[in-house]
Design a protein around this motif. Sequence first.
Motif, short mmCIF file in Angstrom:
data_model
loop_
_atom_site.label_atom_id
_atom_site.label_comp_id
_atom_site.label_asym_id
_atom_site.label_seq_id
_atom_site.Cartn_x
_atom_site.Cartn_y
_atom_site.Cartn_z
N HIS A 46 0.80 -1.38 0.04
CA HIS A 46 0.16 0.11 0.09
C HIS A 46 0.95 1.23 0.08
CE1 HIS A 46 -3.51 -2.64 1.50
NE2 HIS A 46 -3.87 -1.90 0.66
N TYR A 47 1.90 1.14 0.72
CA TYR A 47 2.77 2.37 0.61
C TYR A 47 3.74 2.88 -0.56
CZ TYR A 47 1.99 1.55 5.47
OH TYR A 47 1.55 1.67 6.98
N PHE A 48 3.27 1.91 -1.44
CA PHE A 48 3.98 2.05 -2.63
C PHE A 48 3.03 2.80 -3.80
CE2 PHE A 48 7.14 -1.02 -1.19
CZ PHE A 48 8.22 -0.52 -1.62
N PHE A 53 0.07 7.88 -1.50
CA PHE A 53 1.22 8.20 -1.06
C PHE A 53 2.42 8.78 -2.18
CE2 PHE A 53 -0.64 4.97 1.59
CZ PHE A 53 -0.98 5.42 2.69
N PRO A 54 2.06 9.68 -2.94
CA PRO A 54 2.97 10.24 -3.80
C PRO A 54 4.48 10.46 -3.24
CG PRO A 54 1.33 11.94 -3.43
CD PRO A 54 0.88 10.69 -2.71
N GLY A 55 5.41 9.84 -3.86
CA GLY A 55 6.76 10.28 -3.29
C GLY A 55 7.00 9.83 -2.12
N GLY A 232 4.42 15.33 1.66
CA GLY A 232 2.95 15.49 1.44
C GLY A 232 2.41 16.07 2.94
N THR A 233 1.07 16.27 2.91
CA THR A 233 0.28 16.70 4.10
C THR A 233 -0.93 15.71 4.21
OG1 THR A 233 -0.95 18.34 2.81
CG2 THR A 233 1.04 19.18 3.79
N ARG A 234 -1.14 14.99 5.29
CA ARG A 234 -2.23 14.33 5.69
C ARG A 234 -2.45 14.39 6.96
NH1 ARG A 234 -3.65 11.52 1.17
NH2 ARG A 234 -2.01 11.41 -0.53
N GLY A 235 -2.63 15.48 7.63
CA GLY A 235 -3.34 15.64 8.95
C GLY A 235 -2.55 14.96 9.94
N ASP A 236 -3.25 14.17 11.06
CA ASP A 236 -2.70 13.49 11.86
C ASP A 236 -1.99 12.34 11.52
OD1 ASP A 236 -4.01 15.17 13.60
OD2 ASP A 236 -5.72 13.93 13.91
N LEU A 241 3.91 8.91 8.35
CA LEU A 241 4.30 9.13 6.79
C LEU A 241 5.72 9.72 7.05
CD1 LEU A 241 1.31 10.81 5.36
CD2 LEU A 241 2.54 8.60 4.85
N HIS A 242 6.24 10.50 7.91
CA HIS A 242 7.56 11.07 8.14
C HIS A 242 8.57 10.03 8.28
CE1 HIS A 242 6.29 15.31 7.66
NE2 HIS A 242 5.96 15.58 8.90
N ALA A 243 8.22 9.21 9.28
CA ALA A 243 8.89 8.20 9.56
C ALA A 243 9.13 7.02 8.48
CB ALA A 243 8.38 7.12 10.69
N ILE A 244 8.11 6.78 7.71
CA ILE A 244 8.44 5.89 6.65
C ILE A 244 9.49 6.37 5.39
CG2 ILE A 244 7.29 4.66 4.53
CD1 ILE A 244 4.75 4.21 6.32
N TYR A 245 8.99 7.82 5.44
CA TYR A 245 9.76 8.47 4.08
C TYR A 245 11.22 8.76 4.75
CZ TYR A 245 11.38 12.39 1.37
OH TYR A 245 11.95 13.22 0.24
N ALA A 246 11.34 8.97 6.06
CA ALA A 246 12.86 8.79 6.40
C ALA A 246 13.60 7.75 6.36
CB ALA A 246 12.89 9.44 7.90
N MET A 247 12.86 6.46 6.85
CA MET A 247 13.49 5.15 6.81
C MET A 247 14.14 5.09 5.22
SD MET A 247 12.38 2.15 5.08
CE MET A 247 10.60 1.82 5.11
#
Length: 284
Positions: A46-48, A53-55, A232-236, A241-247
Amino acid sequence: ADDPSAVSPEFLAYAGIKNISVTRDNVIASPGKNLVLIYLESLENHYFDEKKFPGLLPNLSRFRAKSIDFTDIRQARNADFTFGGLYSSLTGSILTTAHYAVSGTPDGRNNSGYDPDLGRGIAALPGVLQNAGYFQMLLVGHDPRFSGLDIFAGNAGYDRIFSALQIWKELGYKEFPHAIWGVRDRVLLQLAHAACGEMAKQKNRPFHLSVVTVDSHHPAGFTEPEGPRYPGTRGDSRNLLHAIYAMDQWIGKFVGDLQKMPCWQDTVVVFVTDHLAMRNSLWR
């Protein structure tokens, strides 16, 4: 069945495990390329999804596009948490409630202990590579005693089990803020790169490094104050999303650094999830 350590065919049957037809001692294996096996915490397809979840996973998406990609993989029974996923993927078998009978909580699927006698003879991946002469290391960011992982890994065939948290402390650094489950993936992967460099010095012996990430853990992940932020911006849901992106950013740097090493031409990198996503801040 009264003594979980007495591994008889009857007890294996009671535990729901088929008798082992091929044991580690029966396996004849030859050395091949180095293996770097990376378990990505709670990551799933799902995260791809670029529409949702663009980018979010630019580096893993790039690697995936030019790699052998296995899809439609299902979780084994009781492989829906980290130890269960590691056990099933490394042994090709199933973690049963009997594995945890020695912990005093025979309902299973807990993180309090592990019976090392069950499954000891299975020709697990580390056992096969051990027979082929590999030097093998397991590197985790948390305490490797968690869920009896150190006991399992030692019996399975790993030569060394390291905690990045312990190494970080021995080097004189303080723990990161909010490092509840160990050090962040940035440090874990820095140490993984150093481990590859050290193991590659054994010119006539291939190596196998297994790494287990943690930053994308439910419900909201773990992030460093100055770490990368998902654009991206997705509220709460932004924390996870930050954690997955940083990983993904740290994974990209790790692979990029590995590609610069002489051992790269003789190394295979495999990414796999430890289990599918649990209920988290992105659930809706």
